[in-house]
Structure formats: structure tokens, C-alpha cells
Write a protein that holds these residues in place. Structure first.
Motif, PDB file in Angstrom:
ATOM      1  N   GLU A  90     -13.315 -27.009 -18.278  1.00 19.42           N
ATOM      2  CA  GLU A  90     -12.265 -27.578 -18.834  1.00 19.42           C
ATOM      3  C   GLU A  90     -11.244 -26.532 -20.351  1.00 19.42           C
ATOM      4  OE1 GLU A  90     -13.474 -31.503 -20.644  1.00 19.42           O
ATOM      5  OE2 GLU A  90     -12.647 -32.819 -18.903  1.00 19.42           O
ATOM      6  N   LYS A  91     -12.895 -25.842 -20.853  1.00 23.43           N
ATOM      7  CA  LYS A  91     -12.651 -24.127 -21.677  1.00 23.43           C
ATOM      8  C   LYS A  91     -12.097 -23.268 -20.711  1.00 23.43           C
ATOM      9  CE  LYS A  91     -15.677 -24.603 -25.367  1.00 23.43           C
ATOM     10  NZ  LYS A  91     -16.947 -24.345 -26.486  1.00 23.43           N
ATOM     11  N   CYS A  92     -12.021 -23.143 -19.116  1.00 18.18           N
ATOM     12  CA  CYS A  92     -11.809 -21.778 -18.763  1.00 18.18           C
ATOM     13  C   CYS A  92     -10.262 -22.454 -17.827  1.00 18.18           C
ATOM     14  CB  CYS A  92     -12.028 -21.659 -17.411  1.00 18.18           C
ATOM     15  SG  CYS A  92     -13.993 -21.032 -18.360  1.00 18.18           S
ATOM     16  N   GLY A  93      -9.889 -23.205 -18.229  1.00 20.11           N
ATOM     17  CA  GLY A  93      -9.094 -24.124 -17.644  1.00 20.11           C
ATOM     18  C   GLY A  93      -8.291 -24.977 -16.682  1.00 20.11           C
ATOM     19  N   TYR A  94      -9.790 -25.221 -16.174  1.00 19.91           N
ATOM     20  CA  TYR A  94      -9.619 -26.210 -14.855  1.00 19.91           C
ATOM     21  C   TYR A  94      -9.921 -27.895 -15.263  1.00 19.91           C
ATOM     22  CZ  TYR A  94     -11.186 -21.584 -12.590  1.00 19.91           C
ATOM     23  OH  TYR A  94     -11.236 -20.105 -12.308  1.00 19.91           O
ATOM     24  N   ASN A  95      -9.077 -28.125 -14.519  1.00 19.73           N
ATOM     25  CA  ASN A  95      -9.059 -30.300 -13.872  1.00 19.73           C
ATOM     26  C   ASN A  95      -9.228 -30.511 -13.567  1.00 19.73           C
ATOM     27  OD1 ASN A  95      -6.201 -29.382 -13.084  1.00 19.73           O
ATOM     28  ND2 ASN A  95      -5.520 -29.030 -15.428  1.00 19.73           N
ATOM     29  N   GLU A  96      -8.684 -31.604 -12.889  1.00 22.05           N
ATOM     30  CA  GLU A  96      -8.553 -32.612 -11.545  1.00 22.05           C
ATOM     31  C   GLU A  96      -7.475 -31.975 -11.133  1.00 22.05           C
ATOM     32  OE1 GLU A  96      -8.403 -35.912 -14.763  1.00 22.05           O
ATOM     33  OE2 GLU A  96      -9.096 -33.566 -15.031  1.00 22.05           O
ATOM     34  N   ASN A  97      -6.399 -31.196 -11.328  1.00 20.77           N
ATOM     35  CA  ASN A  97      -5.447 -30.790 -10.527  1.00 20.77           C
ATOM     36  C   ASN A  97      -6.217 -29.445  -9.530  1.00 20.77           C
ATOM     37  OD1 ASN A  97      -3.721 -32.745 -11.007  1.00 20.77           O
ATOM     38  ND2 ASN A  97      -2.936 -32.156 -12.985  1.00 20.77           N
ATOM     39  N   LYS A  98      -6.553 -28.271 -10.289  1.00 21.40           N
ATOM     40  CA  LYS A  98      -6.957 -27.430  -9.731  1.00 21.40           C
ATOM     41  C   LYS A  98      -8.528 -27.290  -9.652  1.00 21.40           C
ATOM     42  CE  LYS A  98      -4.870 -24.758 -13.463  1.00 21.40           C
ATOM     43  NZ  LYS A  98      -4.777 -23.620 -14.414  1.00 21.40           N
ATOM     44  N   ILE A  99      -9.093 -28.615  -9.123  1.00 21.28           N
ATOM     45  CA  ILE A  99     -10.710 -28.697  -8.220  1.00 21.28           C
ATOM     46  C   ILE A  99     -10.805 -29.384  -7.633  1.00 21.28           C
ATOM     47  CG2 ILE A  99     -13.210 -28.746  -8.730  1.00 21.28           C
ATOM     48  CD1 ILE A  99     -13.064 -26.278 -11.493  1.00 21.28           C
ATOM     49  N   GLU A 100     -10.664 -29.606  -6.711  1.00 19.69           N
ATOM     50  CA  GLU A 100     -11.224 -30.504  -5.219  1.00 19.69           C
ATOM     51  C   GLU A 100     -12.419 -31.700  -5.899  1.00 19.69           C
ATOM     52  OE1 GLU A 100     -11.639 -31.330  -0.823  1.00 19.69           O
ATOM     53  OE2 GLU A 100     -10.406 -29.331  -1.135  1.00 19.69           O
ATOM     54  N   GLY A 101     -12.480 -32.615  -6.520  1.00 21.54           N
ATOM     55  CA  GLY A 101     -13.410 -33.408  -6.105  1.00 21.54           C
ATOM     56  C   GLY A 101     -13.746 -33.418  -7.806  1.00 21.54           C
ATOM     57  N   MET A 102     -13.098 -32.487  -8.991  1.00 21.12           N
ATOM     58  CA  MET A 102     -13.636 -32.730 -10.206  1.00 21.12           C
ATOM     59  C   MET A 102     -13.232 -33.918 -10.972  1.00 21.12           C
ATOM     60  SD  MET A 102     -12.431 -30.061 -13.519  1.00 21.12           S
ATOM     61  CE  MET A 102     -13.286 -30.311 -14.731  1.00 21.12           C
ATOM     62  N   CYS A 103     -12.155 -35.315  -9.880  1.00 17.17           N
ATOM     63  CA  CYS A 103     -11.943 -36.202 -10.388  1.00 17.17           C
ATOM     64  C   CYS A 103     -13.438 -37.450 -10.648  1.00 17.17           C
ATOM     65  CB  CYS A 103     -10.972 -36.457  -9.921  1.00 17.17           C
ATOM     66  SG  CYS A 103     -10.186 -38.805 -10.230  1.00 17.17           S
ATOM     67  N   ASN A 104     -13.913 -37.208  -9.497  1.00 18.78           N
ATOM     68  CA  ASN A 104     -15.066 -37.616  -8.678  1.00 18.78           C
ATOM     69  C   ASN A 104     -16.520 -37.394  -9.842  1.00 18.78           C
ATOM     70  OD1 ASN A 104     -16.654 -39.387  -7.240  1.00 18.78           O
ATOM     71  ND2 ASN A 104     -17.514 -37.485  -6.068  1.00 18.78           N
ATOM     72  N   LEU A 105     -16.639 -36.221 -10.507  1.00 23.67           N
ATOM     73  CA  LEU A 105     -17.564 -35.625 -11.341  1.00 23.67           C
ATOM     74  C   LEU A 105     -17.404 -36.072 -11.950  1.00 23.67           C
ATOM     75  CD1 LEU A 105     -19.756 -33.417 -12.057  1.00 23.67           C
ATOM     76  CD2 LEU A 105     -18.365 -31.623 -12.386  1.00 23.67           C
ATOM     77  N   LEU A 106     -16.302 -36.059 -13.295  1.00 24.19           N
ATOM     78  CA  LEU A 106     -15.413 -37.191 -13.608  1.00 24.19           C
ATOM     79  C   LEU A 106     -16.260 -38.331 -14.125  1.00 24.19           C
ATOM     80  CD1 LEU A 106     -11.746 -35.310 -15.349  1.00 24.19           C
ATOM     81  CD2 LEU A 106     -14.414 -34.863 -15.862  1.00 24.19           C
ATOM     82  N   GLU A 107     -16.094 -38.773 -13.349  1.00 25.04           N
ATOM     83  CA  GLU A 107     -15.965 -40.730 -12.726  1.00 25.04           C
ATOM     84  C   GLU A 107     -17.611 -40.948 -12.779  1.00 25.04           C
ATOM     85  OE1 GLU A 107     -14.173 -41.656  -8.821  1.00 25.04           O
ATOM     86  OE2 GLU A 107     -12.213 -41.417 -10.131  1.00 25.04           O
ATOM     87  N   GLN A 108     -18.082 -39.893 -12.364  1.00 24.94           N
ATOM     88  CA  GLN A 108     -19.984 -40.074 -12.437  1.00 24.94           C
ATOM     89  C   GLN A 108     -20.192 -39.818 -13.952  1.00 24.94           C
ATOM     90  OE1 GLN A 108     -21.308 -41.056  -9.940  1.00 24.94           O
ATOM     91  NE2 GLN A 108     -19.491 -41.531  -8.352  1.00 24.94           N
TER      92      GLN A 108
END
Length: 100
Positions: A69-87
Motif C-alpha cells: 500500500e505504501k508503494c501505491g498498490y491496491n486491489e485494482n493494481k495487483i491480481e489476488g490482493m483482494c484475496n490476500l486482504l480477505e485472508q
């Protein structure tokens, strides 16, 4: 599941069995710096509850998520990040290694 560690500073196999709420890790050491194989093989089995094992990952996952997140990444920029946040959110407690 088996992990075969092959670096030049140690050689070992770790077998993981995840069953009935417990994780058992059995290790077989073949070569280590300092020739500690016998000591490690005499104490080669570890058993921990799955809940406790997963709890140990909460702080590590937080560090990864926070860094992304500090590097500007979010669920829209990284495939699977939404799953990471859910886990991450599903892990209720922090492990004993990271408690103050």
C-alpha cells in the motif's frame, strides 16, 4: 507436503501434515554448518494447532500489505490482493511471536 531445502549451508527435508486441527512438521537434517544434524534430528518433530500456526502469519501479512500500500498498490493494481486482504481479515489473533 514436503519441502526439500537444498542450499549449500544446510540440507534437510520438511514434511507437513495438516489434519484434525493440528499441523505436524517432521524434519530430516542431512547437512548443516557446524555439524548440528544429530541435535536437530533428535528434536525433529514439531506440532502446533492450525489456529496458532495461522495466527503467526498475521503480522507478516500485515507487513507485506502495508508495504504494498505504501508503494501505491491496491486491489485494482495487483491480481489476488483482494484475496490476500480477505485472508488477512479472517485471522483473528496475532501470534505469540509478535505480541507485546
Amino acid at each position: 507436503m514436503v519441502i526439500r531445502w537444498l542450499p549449500d549451508t544446510f540440507r534437510c527435508d520438511w514434511s507437513f501434515v495438516w489434519s484434525q486441527g493440528q499441523l505436524v512438521i517432521q524434519s530430516q537434517w542431512e547437512c548443516t554448518v557446524g555439524h548440528l544434524e544429530t541435535l536437530l534430528n533428535d528434536n525433529s518433530d514439531i506440532s502446533i494447532s492450525v489456529k496458532d500456526f495461522i495466527s503467526e502469519w498475521k503480522e507478516i501479512l500485515y507487513t507485506v500489505i502495508n508495504g504494498l500500500e505504501k508503494c501505491g498498490y491496491n486491489e485494482n493494481k495487483i491480481e489476488g490482493m483482494c484475496n490476500l486482504l480477505e485472508q488477512y481479515d479472517r485471522i483473528k489473533d496475532r501470534g505469540v511471536l509478535y505480541r507485546e
